[in-house]
Scaffold this motif. Structure first.
Motif, mmCIF file in Angstrom:
data_model
loop_
_atom_site.group_PDB
_atom_site.id
_atom_site.type_symbol
_atom_site.label_atom_id
_atom_site.label_comp_id
_atom_site.label_asym_id
_atom_site.label_seq_id
_atom_site.Cartn_x
_atom_site.Cartn_y
_atom_site.Cartn_z
ATOM 1 N N GLU A 179 -16.942 -42.869 -97.584
ATOM 2 C CA GLU A 179 -18.469 -42.871 -97.112
ATOM 3 C C GLU A 179 -18.645 -41.287 -96.931
ATOM 4 O O GLU A 179 -19.754 -40.947 -97.018
ATOM 5 N N ARG A 180 -17.687 -40.779 -96.022
ATOM 6 C CA ARG A 180 -17.895 -39.288 -96.001
ATOM 7 C C ARG A 180 -17.835 -38.617 -97.172
ATOM 8 O O ARG A 180 -18.645 -37.443 -97.237
ATOM 9 N N ARG A 221 -21.189 -38.749 -98.712
ATOM 10 C CA ARG A 221 -22.214 -37.968 -97.961
ATOM 11 C C ARG A 221 -21.969 -36.648 -98.393
ATOM 12 O O ARG A 221 -22.957 -35.415 -98.336
ATOM 13 N N THR A 222 -20.883 -36.021 -98.346
ATOM 14 C CA THR A 222 -20.561 -34.742 -98.829
ATOM 15 C C THR A 222 -21.019 -34.259 -99.936
ATOM 16 O O THR A 222 -21.607 -33.240 -100.195
ATOM 17 N N ASP A 280 -11.623 -41.937 -97.051
ATOM 18 C CA ASP A 280 -12.976 -42.016 -96.215
ATOM 19 C C ASP A 280 -14.147 -41.966 -97.490
ATOM 20 O O ASP A 280 -14.602 -40.583 -97.578
#
Length: 264
Positions: A121-122, A125-126, A119
């Protein structure tokens, strides 16, 4: 081949130390040059995502000094040195699954990590969430599809075999879920995530002693998977490793794309 979960090139096999040393020799100067441009100094709070061989972590610790903080995270830290002293903190963390370990970092950095995270994308963002306003994100990843060859100057059977083995390794990585063209997407992804002052560059090592060391260590780590998948034989790999050790080939690595930006 059937895709399996988990990283193909993890930190535990015997060859991982050699691979980390080679990666440091090849890419640390580029990484440090970017961080110096950010003005890193005493008191900075930094998060190194994927502690690797600790060369970047150790350099950051010297830069931030006793008033700073360097948090190094990885999926597995059993390989890490027993004695880790402030300002370094070491923690198990999955950037593609877990919440940020903290917030308010001046710098967040990941090198050769995100293309392997399911993941991504996550994960991105994190990392951005963990930055303070005005903080810097530096993401560096390879892009093997931009330059897929181990030997761009394919002039004989040794180079042809090297390129065949490199192609087989790319197939195995892709089956494991790695995104082999991730590096080129980084500038756009950082802009779309809301970062400002986004820039990027690429570094393409060709014919360095560390290129041979990295090739030997990487092939050694994936040997069983290549043979099991029918992509190479033990004889192919033995011959290729002997050719690498002989030192007569101009070996290359995939280009390393470095992209950075500032949080609003």
């Amino acid at each position: 081949m059937t895709r399996t979960d988990g990283h193909l090139l993890d930190n535990r096999p015997p060859g991982a130390g050699q691979r980390f040393d080679a990666l440091a020799a090849l890419f640390d100067p580029t990484t440090f040059r970017h961080m110096e441009r950010f003005g890193i100094g005493s008191g900075w709070r930094c998060w190194e995502v994927g502690a690797g061989g600790m060369s970047v972590v150790s350099w950051l610790a010297k830069k931030v000094g006793p008033t700073g903080r360097v948090l190094a995270t990885d999926l597995d830290i059993s390989w890490a040195p027993l004695a880790v002293r402030p300002p370094i903190q070491l923690r198990v963390h999955d950037v593609g699954v877990d919440e940020p370990p903290a917030e308010g970092f001046d710098l967040v950095h990941a090198r050769l990590v995100l293309a392997d995270v399911p993941d991504r994308e996550r994960a991105l963002r994190t990392m951005i969430r963990a930055l303070r306003p005005g903080g810097r994100l530096l993401v560096e990843d390879a892009d093997p599809t931009l330059q897929p060859l181990a030997c761009p100057d394919e002039r004989g059977p040794e180079q042809q075999l090297a390129n065949r083995v490199r192609h087989a390794m790319r197939d195995v990585l892709a089956e494991r879920g790695a995104e082999l063209s991730y590096g080129r997407r980084l500038p756009r992804l950082l802009r779309e995530a809301g970062l400002r002052q986004v820039e990027a560059d690429a570094y393409f090592p060709l014919t360095a002693p560390a290129c041979g060391a990295l090739e030997s260590a990487t092939v050694g780590q994936v040997r069983d998977q290549l043979v099991t998948a029918g992509l190479a034989t033990d004889q192919d790999i033995d011959r290729h490793l002997a050719n690498v050790a002989a030192g007569g080939m101009d070996l290359a690595t995939a280009p390393l794309i470095s992209a950075w930006g500032r949080k609003v």
